[in-house]
Design a protein around this motif. Structure first.
Motif, PDB file in Angstrom:
ATOM      1  N   ASP A 136      -4.264  -7.235  43.673  1.00 31.02           N
ATOM      2  CA  ASP A 136      -4.991  -8.340  44.502  1.00 31.02           C
ATOM      3  C   ASP A 136      -6.178  -8.889  43.668  1.00 31.02           C
ATOM      4  N   GLY A 137      -5.864  -8.961  42.010  1.00 31.66           N
ATOM      5  CA  GLY A 137      -6.924  -9.344  41.309  1.00 31.66           C
ATOM      6  C   GLY A 137      -7.438  -7.928  40.271  1.00 31.66           C
ATOM      7  N   ALA A 138      -7.624  -8.541  38.982  1.00 38.67           N
ATOM      8  CA  ALA A 138      -7.829  -7.610  38.125  1.00 38.67           C
ATOM      9  C   ALA A 138      -9.185  -6.479  38.512  1.00 38.67           C
ATOM     10  N   LYS A 139     -10.050  -7.182  38.949  1.00 34.61           N
ATOM     11  CA  LYS A 139     -11.421  -6.669  39.482  1.00 34.61           C
ATOM     12  C   LYS A 139     -11.059  -5.195  40.242  1.00 34.61           C
ATOM     13  N   SER A 140     -10.299  -5.270  41.168  1.00 38.02           N
ATOM     14  CA  SER A 140      -9.806  -3.992  41.710  1.00 38.02           C
ATOM     15  C   SER A 140      -9.336  -2.909  41.133  1.00 38.02           C
ATOM     16  N   ASP A 141      -8.457  -3.380  40.142  1.00 38.64           N
ATOM     17  CA  ASP A 141      -7.667  -2.157  39.438  1.00 38.64           C
ATOM     18  C   ASP A 141      -8.584  -1.747  38.200  1.00 38.64           C
ATOM     19  N   THR A 142      -9.587  -2.476  37.702  1.00 39.78           N
ATOM     20  CA  THR A 142     -10.098  -2.270  36.353  1.00 39.78           C
ATOM     21  C   THR A 142     -11.294  -1.183  37.074  1.00 39.78           C
ATOM     22  N   GLY A 143     -11.618  -1.433  38.379  1.00 48.37           N
ATOM     23  CA  GLY A 143     -12.545  -0.524  38.981  1.00 48.37           C
ATOM     24  C   GLY A 143     -12.117   0.827  39.585  1.00 48.37           C
ATOM     25  N   ASN A 144     -10.928   0.585  40.002  1.00 50.57           N
ATOM     26  CA  ASN A 144     -10.149   1.720  40.815  1.00 50.57           C
ATOM     27  C   ASN A 144      -9.394   2.858  39.781  1.00 50.57           C
ATOM     28  N   ILE A 145      -9.112   2.233  38.503  1.00 53.15           N
ATOM     29  CA  ILE A 145      -8.337   3.096  37.630  1.00 53.15           C
ATOM     30  C   ILE A 145      -8.957   4.478  37.193  1.00 53.15           C
ATOM     31  N   PRO A 177     -19.826  -5.935  34.269  1.00 54.46           N
ATOM     32  CA  PRO A 177     -20.404  -4.851  35.006  1.00 54.46           C
ATOM     33  C   PRO A 177     -19.647  -3.804  35.690  1.00 54.46           C
ATOM     34  N   VAL A 178     -18.340  -4.212  36.173  1.00 51.98           N
ATOM     35  CA  VAL A 178     -17.538  -3.550  37.040  1.00 51.98           C
ATOM     36  C   VAL A 178     -16.968  -1.999  36.377  1.00 51.98           C
ATOM     37  N   TYR A 179     -16.851  -2.608  35.106  1.00 52.26           N
ATOM     38  CA  TYR A 179     -16.198  -1.099  34.363  1.00 52.26           C
ATOM     39  C   TYR A 179     -17.456  -0.114  34.521  1.00 52.26           C
ATOM     40  N   ILE A 180     -18.738  -0.149  34.229  1.00 53.78           N
ATOM     41  CA  ILE A 180     -19.483   0.835  34.357  1.00 53.78           C
ATOM     42  C   ILE A 180     -20.167   1.017  35.853  1.00 53.78           C
ATOM     43  N   ASP A 181     -19.965  -0.006  36.720  1.00 51.15           N
ATOM     44  CA  ASP A 181     -20.501   0.477  38.146  1.00 51.15           C
ATOM     45  C   ASP A 181     -19.431   1.364  38.710  1.00 51.15           C
ATOM     46  N   SER A 182     -18.169   1.239  38.586  1.00 48.44           N
ATOM     47  CA  SER A 182     -17.338   2.064  39.043  1.00 48.44           C
ATOM     48  C   SER A 182     -17.348   3.383  38.539  1.00 48.44           C
ATOM     49  N   ASN A 183     -17.843   3.794  37.321  1.00 47.02           N
ATOM     50  CA  ASN A 183     -18.010   4.803  36.985  1.00 47.02           C
ATOM     51  C   ASN A 183     -19.407   5.881  37.404  1.00 47.02           C
TER      52      ASN A 183
END
Length: 410
Positions: free
Chosen positions: A106-115, A133-139
């Motif tokens: 449902d958009g790349a933001k979800s999966d780049t955060g969830n992977i 920012p999503v890459y770091i924040d999800s980690n």
């Protein structure tokens, strides 16, 4: 007593764009009559193309009939869209994938955060700096990033992307488990050559590392010598997961659809040394946590691969890139150093006189009534830069450029 995940408390109080909105609203409160033009947040402005609209109407009508109604769809995505992706996005570039390696999201933001859920919390990560920012924040949320010290996370390896290295980060001088790359890059708007990308694939293969490769803006690439996919590089199927989005390609920011490629050859190890295919784990994760992208969104995405859809989507991309080219020309003529804007709808602009990013943001807002994004919000190496987007209406963009010229000339 329920205990919270305290890693969430390590996050900054507001997401970058929430901070921008807060400052803009404060300005509006004291300047009610001001006409503000935003060149900051990367949301699209052009309507969905006719081929997509026609398909959405048709799919909606299907949902109104018992014989064609759709309930839950496959968590991996409908085959009609996955086959269109194979045929149009990869085979023309000599990339051969299996349909089971494509997962509609449902958009790349979800999966780049969830992977990052697929790998242990104590894996080391390296990111380009500045970075989405999503890459770091999800980690951070899982505890992998450590603690923030002076604008940097203690367990994150920052790879500066600067004008001096043409915004291509240097290969780490030590082993790293996970590497985040994004090209065409958000926020800098710059691209990577096949020769440079090959170095990263070689590093990952040699060091048994994973590359999470965000290709959300590949449709904006204007030169075929620039890679659209990391899988154009031999060996990448063994070390890379790739993310795509229709948000900026076809204006789907409100429709929500994209896809992730998880090749069957990509593996990670258990503590005992057993190699586990990540394709299988991602499939299990999606079946557990994701009920699939809506049928209407997937039919809409399929429509952009029709002959009419391709022409119409290209026209929209050309519209935004015309904006980008005009913005770069105008800003450069004002004596500003401007990067990007050639293969992506983003411009990375050096602030004059070493002005800090947030200070320049406020000066432009109050002086020209134009909103930008402070570069430091994307990471330490973004200090002294701002990001501008080319997603506005052409007349509004021209007006914004005129205001900036008048403001800087004072």
């Amino acid at each position: 007593m329920a205990l919270i995940n305290e890693h969430f408390l390590k996050l900054p109080n507001n997401y970058l764009f929430a901070d921008i909105a807060k400052k803009v609203n404060a300005f509006k409160a004291t300047h009610a009559k001001a006409d503000i033009i935003s060149l900051g947040i990367g949301d699209v402005t052009q309507p969905l193309c006719p081929a997509v609209i026609e398909t959405l109407h048709k799919a909606t009508d299907e949902m109104a009939q018992q014989a064609t109604f759709r309930g839950y769809g496959p968590e991996q995505g409908y085959d009609f869209l996955r086959e269109a992706i194979l045929k149009n996005d990869f085979l023309p570039r000599g990339i051969h994938l299996d349909i089971s390696e494509i997962f509609i999201n449902d958009g790349a933001k979800s999966d780049t955060g969830n992977i990052q859920e697929l790998v242990r919390w104590d894996n080391s990560i390296a990111v380009g700096d500045p970075i989405y920012p999503v890459y770091i924040d999800s980690n951070v949320m899982i505890g992998r990033a450590g603690v923030q010290e002076g604008g940097r996370w203690s367990n994150v390896i920052y790879m500066p992307c600067t004008a001096e290295n043409n915004f291509i980060p240097q290969i780490p001088d030590r082993r790293v488990d996970i590497i985040y790359l994004c090209y065409p890059n958000n926020p800098t708007g710059t691209v990577i050559s096949k020769e440079e990308l090959r170095k990263w694939v070689s590093y990952a293969l040699k060091n048994d590392a994973l590359i999470f490769y965000d290709a959300a803006y590949e449709a904006y690439i204007q030169n075929d010598s620039v890679p659209h996919s990391i899988y154009e590089i031999r060996g990448a199927r063994k070390c890379a997961i790739e993310f795509h989005s229709y948000s900026k390609t076809a204006g789907f920011t409100g429709i929500r659809c994209g896809y992730t490629i998880v090749p069957k050859e990509v593996t990670a190890s258990t503590l005992k040394g057993e190699r586990i295919p990540l394709n299988h784990l991602w499939n299990r994760r999606q079946c557990t946590k994701f009920n699939g992208t809506s049928y209407l969104s997937q039919r809409a995405a399929e429509a952009i691969y029709t002959p009419e859809g391709k022409k119409q989507v290209k026209a929209t991309i050309d519209f935004y890139m015309k904006n980008a080219h005009e913005m770069k020309r105008a800003l450069t003529s004002l004596g500003l150093k401007v990067y990007g804007g050639e293969h992506a709808p983003y411009l990375w602009v050096k602030t004059p006189h070493e002005t800090p990013s947030w200070q320049f943001f406020e000066e432009m807002l109050y002086g020209a009534h134009v909103v930008c994004t402070p570069g430091v919000g994307f990471g330490p190496s973004g200090e002294g830069y701002i990001r501008l987007t080319a997603f506005g209406q052409q007349e509004k963009t021209q007006e914004a450029l005129h205001r900036i010229e008048n403001w800087l000339s004072r």
